[in-house]
Design a protein around this motif. Sequence first.
Motif, PDB file in Angstrom:
ATOM      1  N   UNK A 271     -52.784 -38.302 -15.556  1.00 15.01           N
ATOM      2  CA  UNK A 271     -51.577 -38.816 -15.691  1.00 15.01           C
ATOM      3  C   UNK A 271     -51.344 -40.310 -15.095  1.00 15.01           C
ATOM      4  N   UNK A 272     -51.416 -41.408 -16.297  1.00  9.57           N
ATOM      5  CA  UNK A 272     -51.446 -42.630 -15.902  1.00  9.57           C
ATOM      6  C   UNK A 272     -52.864 -43.080 -15.991  1.00  9.57           C
TER       7      UNK A 272
ATOM      8  N   UNK B 229     -62.276 -41.709 -14.513  1.00  9.12           N
ATOM      9  CA  UNK B 229     -62.837 -43.202 -14.218  1.00  9.12           C
ATOM     10  C   UNK B 229     -63.113 -43.253 -12.648  1.00  9.12           C
ATOM     11  N   UNK B 230     -64.413 -43.943 -12.601  1.00 12.12           N
ATOM     12  CA  UNK B 230     -64.633 -44.115 -11.022  1.00 12.12           C
ATOM     13  C   UNK B 230     -65.460 -45.275 -11.011  1.00 12.12           C
ATOM     14  N   UNK B 231     -65.094 -46.244 -10.337  1.00 13.10           N
ATOM     15  CA  UNK B 231     -63.763 -46.622  -9.852  1.00 13.10           C
ATOM     16  C   UNK B 231     -62.838 -46.484 -10.798  1.00 13.10           C
ATOM     17  N   UNK B 232     -61.596 -46.398  -9.966  1.00 14.71           N
ATOM     18  CA  UNK B 232     -60.168 -45.881 -11.035  1.00 14.71           C
ATOM     19  C   UNK B 232     -59.371 -47.243 -11.405  1.00 14.71           C
ATOM     20  N   UNK B 233     -58.984 -47.208 -12.722  1.00 11.24           N
ATOM     21  CA  UNK B 233     -58.017 -48.097 -13.336  1.00 11.24           C
ATOM     22  C   UNK B 233     -56.904 -47.123 -13.468  1.00 11.24           C
ATOM     23  N   UNK B 234     -55.484 -47.454 -13.122  1.00 11.74           N
ATOM     24  CA  UNK B 234     -54.964 -48.540 -12.552  1.00 11.74           C
ATOM     25  C   UNK B 234     -54.906 -48.761 -11.092  1.00 11.74           C
ATOM     26  N   UNK B 235     -55.502 -47.764 -10.383  1.00 15.77           N
ATOM     27  CA  UNK B 235     -55.283 -47.772  -9.007  1.00 15.77           C
ATOM     28  C   UNK B 235     -56.135 -48.582  -8.108  1.00 15.77           C
ATOM     29  N   UNK B 236     -57.509 -48.566  -8.724  1.00 17.21           N
ATOM     30  CA  UNK B 236     -58.512 -49.465  -8.059  1.00 17.21           C
ATOM     31  C   UNK B 236     -59.098 -48.294  -6.943  1.00 17.21           C
ATOM     32  N   UNK B 237     -58.764 -47.070  -6.870  1.00 14.21           N
ATOM     33  CA  UNK B 237     -59.323 -46.107  -5.814  1.00 14.21           C
ATOM     34  C   UNK B 237     -60.444 -45.703  -6.292  1.00 14.21           C
TER      35      UNK B 237
ATOM     36  N   UNK C 157     -47.546 -47.401 -15.115  1.00 14.50           N
ATOM     37  CA  UNK C 157     -46.382 -46.848 -15.871  1.00 14.50           C
ATOM     38  C   UNK C 157     -45.895 -45.429 -15.356  1.00 14.50           C
ATOM     39  N   UNK C 158     -46.866 -44.470 -14.862  1.00 15.84           N
ATOM     40  CA  UNK C 158     -46.632 -43.043 -14.804  1.00 15.84           C
ATOM     41  C   UNK C 158     -45.871 -42.960 -13.506  1.00 15.84           C
TER      42      UNK C 158
END
Length: 370
Positions: free
Chosen positions: A116-117, A163-171, A335-336
Amino acid sequence: MRQRPSLTSIIGALPTTVPFVGPEAQERERGRPFRARIGANESSFGPSPRVIARMKSVARDQWMYCDPDNYELKVAAAAHHGVAIENVVVGEGIDGLLGLVARMYVGPGDAVVTSLGAYPTFNFHIAGVGGRLVTVPYADDREDLDGLLAKVASEKAPLVYLSNPDNPMGSWWEASDVIRFIEALPETTMLVLDEAYGELGPASALPAIDVARPNVIRMRTFSKAYGLAGIRCGYAVAEAEVIRDFEKIRNHYGVSRMAQIAGLEAIADQDYLRSVVARVAAGRERISAIARQNDLKPLPSATNFVTIDCGRDGSFALKVMQNLLSRDVFIRKPMAPVLDRCIRVSVGLDHELDIFAEELPGALAAARGN
């Protein structure tokens, strides 16, 4: 009133929306350009000088169609990852490849699992084939691997996105965690492993590529670290039969001659790539410092952006973003729910980060009503 041809039931039911409103559209609406374009996770550093020189030298040749096989670029990508050419397919960026994956594995009503997001363009393509999105909230600002696995099992989902690394958190997750996730997936569930930011994160986050697995597709792009977002070129690495299935439906003339040449030269210039990765790391530190100077919390990032916790709710973060936009600073935000407390700032050139540093205090004050 004239009659008109009917759309398919799937397309007719879709809203007229796009995953992202581009900065160009926002500039047209505003009537003026942004002074700092630090919201689309592009590389302001641009492509390698070697790429630029090669593109200039072949400009005259663009009267010719592209090679529909993308042969030389596939050879280069395969060599770069230590796989066979039969394990690589080239497409119009990861976005284009995601559209093909949706068509290949998702039928009307099929459950598709994602976070989610997470990347909204994936959702856009799933909706376009009539798939049913099943979302899992992030946990501690990372995609929840166990939660995704549980939904895949309960929904019998044919497709899951990570996704790894992740968008939108950058983790990011370490390779061992991703491998555990892959090994726990049902053999009948295809994993799209989006590694758009793979060159920018720690090497420890990228599992070794195993093209013997028929249920994993690894995706890479030239849009991020390679500085070629405007070219629209990316590729996927997978088991050979999976790649042959892409060939059944891909647009064989979709990747331009110029894009193929630019991608080929970009892969060849790994020294420049390393220099960009170093500049991005320095830019992340600068953005993080600016955030802390304004009593905000930057999140750890393995990408070319920093997600910043604004310390309040989504409504407040939205005001911060809107106030930065009004000050000619283009950024974006998740936005999540829960994630929406943050804004997201791409690494830009020094003068762009100077503008961000100058305008952030005023944007925060306005958001607080000071």
